[in-house]
Every structure is written in C-alpha cells, then in structure tokens.
Scaffold this motif. Structure first.
Motif, PDB file in Angstrom:
ATOM      1  N   GLU A 151       2.171   1.686  -3.499  1.00 47.69           N
ATOM      2  CA  GLU A 151       1.099   2.187  -4.362  1.00 47.69           C
ATOM      3  C   GLU A 151       0.854   3.674  -4.115  1.00 47.69           C
ATOM      4  OE1 GLU A 151      -2.071  -0.495  -3.354  1.00 47.69           O
ATOM      5  OE2 GLU A 151      -1.328  -2.070  -4.688  1.00 47.69           O
ATOM      6  N   CYS A 201       6.061  -5.607  -6.862  1.00 47.17           N
ATOM      7  CA  CYS A 201       5.411  -4.290  -6.943  1.00 47.17           C
ATOM      8  C   CYS A 201       5.637  -3.612  -8.290  1.00 47.17           C
ATOM      9  CB  CYS A 201       5.912  -3.387  -5.811  1.00 47.17           C
ATOM     10  SG  CYS A 201       5.327  -3.879  -4.180  1.00 47.17           S
ATOM     11  N   LYS A 238       0.835  -1.212   0.000  1.00 53.14           N
ATOM     12  CA  LYS A 238       0.000   0.000   0.000  1.00 53.14           C
ATOM     13  C   LYS A 238       0.866   1.256   0.000  1.00 53.14           C
ATOM     14  CE  LYS A 238      -3.904  -2.159   2.301  1.00 53.14           C
ATOM     15  NZ  LYS A 238      -4.604  -2.370   3.565  1.00 53.14           N
TER      16      LYS A 238
END
Length: 138
Positions: free
Chosen positions: A68, A100, A65
């Motif tokens: 991101e 990722c 997260k």
C-alpha cells in the motif's frame, strides 16, 4: 542486506538494482522490519524489485502495508502502473500479489535458470520462470 536477501537469494542481483532504486522501510521500535525496493522501469511505470518482511513480523499484514505504501508512493510521483514479479515456485507470493490488486501479465520462461548461478528451490519446486504482475494506479 540480510533483509533484502530474504526476497532475493543473490546479493549480486540485488547490487545490480540497488543504486538506481528507491527503498521504503518499515520501522518498528527502532528496527527495520520490512523493506520495499522500487525502480522506474519505463515512463509512468515502477516495479517492486524486492519486498521482504522479517520472519517474526510476517503474517501480521506488514507485507500488505508495504504494498500500500509503495502504491501510494508511486501514485504521488506520477506513475500510472506498478509491477512486481515472483518465481513460479513462490506459492504464497502468487496469491499475495493477487490479493493486493495485481493481475498476472506474463511469464518469462527460464528467467531464474538464465540469471542465477545456483538453482533455487521453494516448496519442493524448482524456481525456473518469472511470473509478472501489474496493477493500474489511476
């Protein structure tokens, strides 16, 4: 600082980049549980120079997260490339960054020997070389 030191064992190195960085924080129940520190390294390029999640919050998708969020932040600021580096001994991080969306772009041989006063060991391996990763943000 204690959270930043999870990802970089040298307070001296952290202080070198902290004043020229953007720090994104993940907060849960009024506690900072994760941080991602970014700096502009070249025109159109940002680098994640520190990313850390408190141990009790690891393995729950919080690192992803943060990546991101850093990606979205860099895109909204007009950057086209996001970079991150880790040590040759950081086995989990080497896989994590690739999951990722980052690709390996290079190796800075001897980086951790040349830039850190004390030897760093992880997973029974001496951290010697810096592994560079990048992804396009187009």
């Amino acid at each position: 600082m204690d959270l930043l030191l999870l990802a970089d064992p040298s307070q001296k190195m952290i202080e070198r980049y902290l004043d020229r960085s953007t720090c994104l924080a993940m907060v849960k129940e009024n506690e900072i549980v994760g941080v991602c520190v970014l700096i502009e390294t070249r025109p159109l390029t940002m680098e994640i120079v520190n990313i850390a999640v408190r141990e009790k919050e690891q393995g729950k998708g919080n690192g992803k997260k943060l990546i991101e969020h850093a990606t979205d932040y860099a895109k909204t600021k007009g950057f086209r490339r996001l970079e991150v580096c880790t040590g040759n001994s950081s086995i989990l991080q080497l896989g994590f960054y690739q999951k990722c969306g980052f690709s390996m772009t290079g190796i800075d041989k001897g980086y951790f020997i040349d830039h850190y006063a004390e030897p760093i060991f992880e997973n029974g391996i001496q951290c010697r070389d810096r592994i560079r990763f990048a992804k396009r943000l187009s």
